[in-house]
Write a protein that holds these residues in place. Structure first.
Motif, PDB file in Angstrom:
ATOM      1  N   GLY A 150       0.714  -1.190  -0.014  1.00  0.00           N
ATOM      2  CA  GLY A 150       0.266   0.085  -0.132  1.00  0.00           C
ATOM      3  C   GLY A 150       0.648   1.164   0.053  1.00  0.00           C
ATOM      4  N   GLN A 151       1.920   1.330   0.794  1.00  0.00           N
ATOM      5  CA  GLN A 151       2.800   2.408   0.851  1.00  0.00           C
ATOM      6  C   GLN A 151       3.556   2.701  -0.585  1.00  0.00           C
ATOM      7  OE1 GLN A 151       4.806   1.440   4.256  1.00  0.00           O
ATOM      8  NE2 GLN A 151       3.738   2.764   5.800  1.00  0.00           N
ATOM      9  N   PHE A 152       4.111   1.185  -0.760  1.00  0.00           N
ATOM     10  CA  PHE A 152       4.853   1.354  -1.929  1.00  0.00           C
ATOM     11  C   PHE A 152       4.262   2.003  -3.340  1.00  0.00           C
ATOM     12  CE2 PHE A 152       6.949  -0.553  -5.636  1.00  0.00           C
ATOM     13  CZ  PHE A 152       8.189  -0.346  -5.452  1.00  0.00           C
ATOM     14  N   TYR A 153       2.853   1.621  -3.483  1.00  0.00           N
ATOM     15  CA  TYR A 153       2.249   1.945  -4.582  1.00  0.00           C
ATOM     16  C   TYR A 153       1.444   3.332  -4.416  1.00  0.00           C
ATOM     17  CZ  TYR A 153       3.618  -2.496  -6.795  1.00  0.00           C
ATOM     18  OH  TYR A 153       4.247  -3.571  -7.428  1.00  0.00           O
ATOM     19  N   PHE A 154       0.982   3.393  -3.408  1.00  0.00           N
ATOM     20  CA  PHE A 154       0.210   4.662  -3.073  1.00  0.00           C
ATOM     21  C   PHE A 154       0.390   5.823  -2.479  1.00  0.00           C
ATOM     22  CE2 PHE A 154      -2.573   0.811  -4.111  1.00  0.00           C
ATOM     23  CZ  PHE A 154      -2.979   1.310  -5.111  1.00  0.00           C
ATOM     24  N   ARG A 180      11.211   6.778   0.070  1.00  0.00           N
ATOM     25  CA  ARG A 180      12.356   6.731  -1.063  1.00  0.00           C
ATOM     26  C   ARG A 180      12.496   5.254  -1.600  1.00  0.00           C
ATOM     27  NH1 ARG A 180      16.882  10.507  -0.639  1.00  0.00           N
ATOM     28  NH2 ARG A 180      16.390  12.067   0.563  1.00  0.00           N
ATOM     29  N   ILE A 181      12.648   5.252  -2.997  1.00  0.00           N
ATOM     30  CA  ILE A 181      12.813   3.587  -3.391  1.00  0.00           C
ATOM     31  C   ILE A 181      13.920   3.595  -4.315  1.00  0.00           C
ATOM     32  CG2 ILE A 181      10.287   3.009  -3.271  1.00  0.00           C
ATOM     33  CD1 ILE A 181      10.160   3.985  -6.337  1.00  0.00           C
ATOM     34  N   SER A 182      14.687   2.412  -4.043  1.00  0.00           N
ATOM     35  CA  SER A 182      15.941   2.217  -5.154  1.00  0.00           C
ATOM     36  C   SER A 182      15.462   2.031  -6.619  1.00  0.00           C
ATOM     37  CB  SER A 182      16.780   1.023  -4.431  1.00  0.00           C
ATOM     38  OG  SER A 182      15.957  -0.074  -4.666  1.00  0.00           O
ATOM     39  N   ARG A 183      16.573   2.029  -7.442  1.00  0.00           N
ATOM     40  CA  ARG A 183      16.209   1.878  -8.802  1.00  0.00           C
ATOM     41  C   ARG A 183      15.869   0.401  -9.164  1.00  0.00           C
ATOM     42  NH1 ARG A 183      21.537   2.578 -12.204  1.00  0.00           N
ATOM     43  NH2 ARG A 183      22.088   3.501 -10.203  1.00  0.00           N
ATOM     44  N   TRP A 212      12.184  -1.039 -10.868  1.00  0.00           N
ATOM     45  CA  TRP A 212      12.017  -1.780 -12.020  1.00  0.00           C
ATOM     46  C   TRP A 212      11.400  -3.123 -11.669  1.00  0.00           C
ATOM     47  CZ3 TRP A 212      12.502  -0.782 -16.904  1.00  0.00           C
ATOM     48  CH2 TRP A 212      13.066   0.404 -17.008  1.00  0.00           C
ATOM     49  N   LEU A 213      11.763  -3.782 -10.471  1.00  0.00           N
ATOM     50  CA  LEU A 213      11.531  -4.891 -10.144  1.00  0.00           C
ATOM     51  C   LEU A 213      10.034  -5.278  -9.479  1.00  0.00           C
ATOM     52  CD1 LEU A 213      14.549  -6.786  -8.687  1.00  0.00           C
ATOM     53  CD2 LEU A 213      13.507  -6.840 -10.864  1.00  0.00           C
ATOM     54  N   ARG A 214       9.663  -3.928  -8.764  1.00  0.00           N
ATOM     55  CA  ARG A 214       8.285  -3.992  -8.241  1.00  0.00           C
ATOM     56  C   ARG A 214       7.287  -3.100  -8.969  1.00  0.00           C
ATOM     57  NH1 ARG A 214       9.196  -3.273  -1.936  1.00  0.00           N
ATOM     58  NH2 ARG A 214       7.142  -3.340  -2.089  1.00  0.00           N
ATOM     59  N   GLY A 215       7.877  -2.221  -9.629  1.00  0.00           N
ATOM     60  CA  GLY A 215       7.056  -1.056 -10.253  1.00  0.00           C
ATOM     61  C   GLY A 215       6.799  -1.382 -11.885  1.00  0.00           C
ATOM     62  N   ILE A 216       7.910  -1.039 -12.624  1.00  0.00           N
ATOM     63  CA  ILE A 216       7.940  -1.058 -14.157  1.00  0.00           C
ATOM     64  C   ILE A 216       7.642  -2.435 -14.639  1.00  0.00           C
ATOM     65  CG2 ILE A 216       9.193  -0.588 -16.133  1.00  0.00           C
ATOM     66  CD1 ILE A 216      10.318   1.766 -14.683  1.00  0.00           C
ATOM     67  N   LEU A 217       8.197  -3.520 -14.102  1.00  0.00           N
ATOM     68  CA  LEU A 217       8.264  -4.766 -14.949  1.00  0.00           C
ATOM     69  C   LEU A 217       6.957  -5.342 -14.638  1.00  0.00           C
ATOM     70  CD1 LEU A 217       9.891  -6.947 -16.342  1.00  0.00           C
ATOM     71  CD2 LEU A 217      10.341  -8.038 -13.985  1.00  0.00           C
ATOM     72  N   PRO A 218       6.344  -5.354 -13.647  1.00  0.00           N
ATOM     73  CA  PRO A 218       4.900  -5.988 -13.464  1.00  0.00           C
ATOM     74  C   PRO A 218       3.851  -5.146 -14.299  1.00  0.00           C
ATOM     75  CG  PRO A 218       6.152  -5.917 -11.253  1.00  0.00           C
ATOM     76  CD  PRO A 218       6.803  -5.117 -12.205  1.00  0.00           C
ATOM     77  N   PRO A 236      -0.797   5.152  -8.923  1.00  0.00           N
ATOM     78  CA  PRO A 236       0.659   4.393  -8.574  1.00  0.00           C
ATOM     79  C   PRO A 236       1.964   4.766  -9.449  1.00  0.00           C
ATOM     80  CG  PRO A 236      -1.101   2.641  -8.856  1.00  0.00           C
ATOM     81  CD  PRO A 236      -1.490   4.127  -9.415  1.00  0.00           C
ATOM     82  N   THR A 237       1.784   5.230 -10.442  1.00  0.00           N
ATOM     83  CA  THR A 237       2.929   5.486 -11.512  1.00  0.00           C
ATOM     84  C   THR A 237       3.461   6.939 -10.957  1.00  0.00           C
ATOM     85  OG1 THR A 237       2.068   4.539 -13.503  1.00  0.00           O
ATOM     86  CG2 THR A 237       3.570   6.316 -13.990  1.00  0.00           C
ATOM     87  N   PHE A 238       2.531   7.811 -10.672  1.00  0.00           N
ATOM     88  CA  PHE A 238       2.908   9.179  -9.921  1.00  0.00           C
ATOM     89  C   PHE A 238       3.658   8.900  -8.469  1.00  0.00           C
ATOM     90  CE2 PHE A 238      -0.366  11.532 -12.918  1.00  0.00           C
ATOM     91  CZ  PHE A 238       0.807  12.015 -13.836  1.00  0.00           C
ATOM     92  N   ALA A 239       3.012   7.999  -7.684  1.00  0.00           N
ATOM     93  CA  ALA A 239       3.683   7.733  -6.481  1.00  0.00           C
ATOM     94  C   ALA A 239       5.141   7.370  -6.619  1.00  0.00           C
ATOM     95  CB  ALA A 239       2.573   6.713  -5.902  1.00  0.00           C
ATOM     96  N   LEU A 240       5.247   6.280  -7.489  1.00  0.00           N
ATOM     97  CA  LEU A 240       6.565   5.695  -7.622  1.00  0.00           C
ATOM     98  C   LEU A 240       7.540   6.586  -8.203  1.00  0.00           C
ATOM     99  CD1 LEU A 240       5.575   1.964  -9.260  1.00  0.00           C
ATOM    100  CD2 LEU A 240       6.423   2.536  -6.909  1.00  0.00           C
TER     101      LEU A 240
END
Length: 72
Positions: free
Chosen positions: A4-8, A13-16, A20-26, A58-62
């Motif tokens: 919930g915190q990761f996507y919304f 802060r998040i690492s590169r 990629w692995l939890r945001g863009i690829l899925p 979620p895209t804007f949040a990431l």
């Protein structure tokens, strides 16, 4: 950080690699599935539109968290 915190959430802060692995690829894999499903059932891009609306927040949040990580 939970999902919930990761996507919304816009804080943190998040690492590169997390981006990629939890945001863009899925998101890319699900997008391909939505495009194929839309073409198979002939929904005239209705499913694609719904998917794009669903991933907007979620895209804007990431991306905001990634910018925080880069001190911007």
């Amino acid at each position: 950080m939970n999902y919930g915190q990761f996507y919304f959430a816009f804080t943190g802060r998040i690492s590169r690699s997390d981006l990629w692995l939890r945001g863009i690829l899925p998101s890319m894999l699900i997008s391909i599935g939505v495009f194929v499903l839309d073409a198979l059932i002939g929904a005239n891009s209705t499913l694609i539109f719904i998917w794009n609306v669903l991933v907007l927040w979620p895209t804007f949040a990431l991306l905001t968290k990634r910018l925080h990580d880069r001190n911007r």
